[in-house]
Design a protein around this motif. Structure first.
Motif, PDB file in Angstrom:
ATOM      1  N   MET A 114       2.302   1.159  20.991  1.00  0.00           N
ATOM      2  CA  MET A 114       3.102   1.302  19.781  1.00  0.00           C
ATOM      3  C   MET A 114       2.234   1.680  18.588  1.00  0.00           C
ATOM      4  N   GLY A 115       2.715   2.615  17.783  1.00  0.00           N
ATOM      5  CA  GLY A 115       2.144   2.892  16.475  1.00  0.00           C
ATOM      6  C   GLY A 115       3.088   2.376  15.408  1.00  0.00           C
ATOM      7  N   MET A 116       2.569   2.029  14.246  1.00  0.00           N
ATOM      8  CA  MET A 116       3.416   1.482  13.184  1.00  0.00           C
ATOM      9  C   MET A 116       3.180   2.217  11.875  1.00  0.00           C
ATOM     10  N   ILE A 117       4.287   2.520  11.189  1.00  0.00           N
ATOM     11  CA  ILE A 117       4.244   3.096   9.855  1.00  0.00           C
ATOM     12  C   ILE A 117       4.841   2.073   8.895  1.00  0.00           C
ATOM     13  N   GLY A 118       4.062   1.657   7.900  1.00  0.00           N
ATOM     14  CA  GLY A 118       4.463   0.575   7.005  1.00  0.00           C
ATOM     15  C   GLY A 118       3.981  -0.758   7.552  1.00  0.00           C
ATOM     16  N   GLY A 119       4.371  -1.832   6.866  1.00  0.00           N
ATOM     17  CA  GLY A 119       4.023  -3.164   7.358  1.00  0.00           C
ATOM     18  C   GLY A 119       2.655  -3.648   6.955  1.00  0.00           C
ATOM     19  N   GLY A 120       2.100  -3.099   5.855  1.00  0.00           N
ATOM     20  CA  GLY A 120       0.786  -3.522   5.402  1.00  0.00           C
ATOM     21  C   GLY A 120       0.833  -4.810   4.601  1.00  0.00           C
ATOM     22  N   GLU A 121      -0.256  -5.107   3.917  1.00  0.00           N
ATOM     23  CA  GLU A 121      -0.352  -6.325   3.110  1.00  0.00           C
ATOM     24  C   GLU A 121       0.823  -6.413   2.139  1.00  0.00           C
ATOM     25  N   GLY A 122       1.447  -7.573   2.077  1.00  0.00           N
ATOM     26  CA  GLY A 122       2.579  -7.786   1.197  1.00  0.00           C
ATOM     27  C   GLY A 122       3.919  -7.494   1.825  1.00  0.00           C
ATOM     28  N   SER A 123       3.900  -6.954   3.054  1.00  0.00           N
ATOM     29  CA  SER A 123       5.156  -6.662   3.748  1.00  0.00           C
ATOM     30  C   SER A 123       5.659  -7.895   4.479  1.00  0.00           C
ATOM     31  N   PHE A 124       6.959  -8.129   4.426  1.00  0.00           N
ATOM     32  CA  PHE A 124       7.579  -9.193   5.227  1.00  0.00           C
ATOM     33  C   PHE A 124       7.958  -8.685   6.609  1.00  0.00           C
TER      34      PHE A 124
ATOM     35  N   GLY B 289      -1.890   2.747  13.463  1.00  0.00           N
ATOM     36  CA  GLY B 289      -0.956   2.535  12.369  1.00  0.00           C
ATOM     37  C   GLY B 289      -1.371   3.212  11.083  1.00  0.00           C
ATOM     38  N   CYS B 290      -0.372   3.526  10.283  1.00  0.00           N
ATOM     39  CA  CYS B 290      -0.539   3.868   8.869  1.00  0.00           C
ATOM     40  C   CYS B 290       0.295   2.839   8.127  1.00  0.00           C
ATOM     41  N   PHE B 291      -0.320   1.797   7.646  1.00  0.00           N
ATOM     42  CA  PHE B 291       0.387   0.601   7.213  1.00  0.00           C
ATOM     43  C   PHE B 291       0.784   0.609   5.739  1.00  0.00           C
ATOM     44  N   SER B 292       0.302   1.595   4.992  1.00  0.00           N
ATOM     45  CA  SER B 292       0.596   1.625   3.564  1.00  0.00           C
ATOM     46  C   SER B 292       0.320   3.022   3.020  1.00  0.00           C
ATOM     47  N   SER B 293       0.975   3.361   1.907  1.00  0.00           N
ATOM     48  CA  SER B 293       0.646   4.599   1.203  1.00  0.00           C
ATOM     49  C   SER B 293      -0.711   4.497   0.515  1.00  0.00           C
ATOM     50  N   ASP B 294      -1.212   3.283   0.374  1.00  0.00           N
ATOM     51  CA  ASP B 294      -2.551   3.033  -0.159  1.00  0.00           C
ATOM     52  C   ASP B 294      -3.521   2.987   1.024  1.00  0.00           C
ATOM     53  N   PRO B 295      -4.405   3.985   1.170  1.00  0.00           N
ATOM     54  CA  PRO B 295      -5.297   4.021   2.340  1.00  0.00           C
ATOM     55  C   PRO B 295      -6.143   2.764   2.519  1.00  0.00           C
ATOM     56  N   GLU B 296      -6.545   2.143   1.413  1.00  0.00           N
ATOM     57  CA  GLU B 296      -7.371   0.945   1.539  1.00  0.00           C
ATOM     58  C   GLU B 296      -6.554  -0.225   2.076  1.00  0.00           C
ATOM     59  N   ASN B 297      -5.308  -0.345   1.637  1.00  0.00           N
ATOM     60  CA  ASN B 297      -4.407  -1.361   2.177  1.00  0.00           C
ATOM     61  C   ASN B 297      -4.207  -1.119   3.669  1.00  0.00           C
ATOM     62  N   SER B 298      -3.976   0.126   4.043  1.00  0.00           N
ATOM     63  CA  SER B 298      -3.779   0.463   5.454  1.00  0.00           C
ATOM     64  C   SER B 298      -5.006   0.094   6.276  1.00  0.00           C
ATOM     65  N   ARG B 299      -6.184   0.398   5.728  1.00  0.00           N
ATOM     66  CA  ARG B 299      -7.425   0.102   6.440  1.00  0.00           C
ATOM     67  C   ARG B 299      -7.613  -1.406   6.613  1.00  0.00           C
TER      68      ARG B 299
END
Length: 384
Positions: free
Chosen positions: A7-17, A37-47
């Motif tokens: 599975m890959g995930m888009i969204g769901g980074g820090e601060g996500s419920f 995953g790409c967990f946020s529009s903020d690359p550092e959050n995603s990382r």
């Protein structure tokens, strides 16, 4: 195929419920592993999120476009099998469509898209590609909801006359959007869409009624309210609903009932009897028939149907809650996907999860509620 689905995930980074909920649900039955995953529009959050989930850095992406294109270029034995999209509403359509265009199956958080037009476009793409698409209308995953569906549809209650469904919350009783990330996008029409409360939880109530009864709403008489000063979207509303076959319904949804948690409830009455179910007591359903005591039906007992048993995990008396219901969508999706990968037709119980069709119905509900709640017309036909 003796491996977990990737599975890959888009969204769901820090601060996500909801991202964390999706990951727990996907992981519960040991059928799925998160590989990128790409967990946020903020690359550092995603990382940071990817590293915290023990992903290799070359599978943590800065944009969903980069992720989908790079994963599609990997060998079949390495790339993700499907993608889970857990972003706010306005960021559902484009990544889901791009994933389908690159041959990836999709799990998408509800509501399906930002607009009805986007939902219809996505529906056509799913049809054209033949790929699997799951929509996480969580409450359909409860074993007792599936038992209710079977009993209603086989005629235990007789012809359905009346449906009462309500989803009562209190967490948006005040102006908390400035300090609560989850509230901020839900009350923002640029990110949430035309509806607030009705798009967020009203769609769950609407979906539950249609899922259990199999009846489609045909027209709505609605009221939408915004009680918190300065709020731009509805935080409360109600509707009278006419269903096909002559059944009548009442739907209520609110997020300003101070002190209430997640009180989703449904009552259905037919010519022979009725049933009641509440999400806050998910293991129990009450059946009522004239001339005899009410029956309490409980999960994981021998009298339960095969479909309810398939979606149960523990012996009777052990609570099966929200995460298990959520996980049933992922498990059935994964079982259906495994069947397709083996060239087999999925069993009916494997295909029992909400799909893009339910997503389109949800967006039709939102459009009709907004139209009915603002037009002054007594009854508005379901917008197609």
């Amino acid at each position: 195929m003796n491996r977990k689905l990737r599975m890959g995930m888009i969204g769901g980074g820090e601060g996500s419920f909801i991202g964390a909920v999706h990951r727990m649900a996907a992981n519960l039955d040991g059928q799925i592993e998160l590989v990128c995953g790409c967990f946020s529009s903020d690359p550092e959050n995603s990382r940071r999120t990817g590293i915290s989930l023990f992903l290799p850095e070359n599978r943590i992406y800065n944009t969903y476009k980069e992720m989908i294109e790079k994963e599609a270029s990997l060998p079949v034995g390495e790339r993700m099998d499907f993608i889970s999209v857990v972003t706010p509403n306005h960021l559902h359509f484009e990544p889901a469509m791009l994933a389908l265009e690159h041959g990836f199956h999709v799990v998408l958080d509800k509501p399906v898209t930002f607009t009805l037009e986007e939902a219809k476009s996505l529906q056509q793409k799913v049809k054209d590609t033949g790929l699997l698409f799951a929509l996480t209308h969580t409450y359909t995953g409860y074993p007792m909801v599936k038992e209710a569906r079977l009993r209603v549809r086989r005629g235990d209650l007789g012809k359905i006359r009346r449906i009462y469904v309500s989803y009562i919350q209190g967490w948006l009783y005040d102006d908390c959007a400035g300090s609560n990330k989850q509230a901020s996008w839900r009350v923002d029409p640029k990110r949430s869409g035309k509806a607030g409360c009705m798009g967020d939880i009203g769609t769950h109530a609407f979906n539950l009624a249609e899922y259990i009864t199999g009846l489609k709403a045909i027209e709505i008489c609605a009221e939408l309210n915004t009680f918190v000063p300065g709020r731009r979207l509805d935080d409360d509303g109600a509707a009278f609903i006419h269903y096909e076959g002559g059944a009548a319904g009442v739907l209520t949804a609110t997020q300003i009932a101070a002190g209430v948690e997640n009180d989703l409830a449904i009552r259905i009455y037919g010519e022979k009897g009725g049933l009641e179910w509440r999400q806050e007591e998910p293991n129990t359903m009450i059946l009522r028939y004239p001339g005899r005591p009410a029956e309490m039906v409980r999960t994981s007992n021998l009298y339960m149907s095969a479909i309810a048993a398939h979606n149960s995990r523990v012996p009777g008396g052990h609570p099966e809650g929200y995460l298990e219901a959520f996980a049933n969508i992922y498990r059935n999706f994964s079982l259906a996907l495994r069947s397709l990968q083996k060239g087999e037709v999925p069993k009916l119980e494997y295909s029992d999860f909400p799909s893009v069709e339910e997503g389109v119905r949800g967006m039709q509900f939102v459009e009709t509620m907004v139209a009915a709640g603002s037009s002054g017309e007594k009854w508005v036909k379901m917008i197609e």
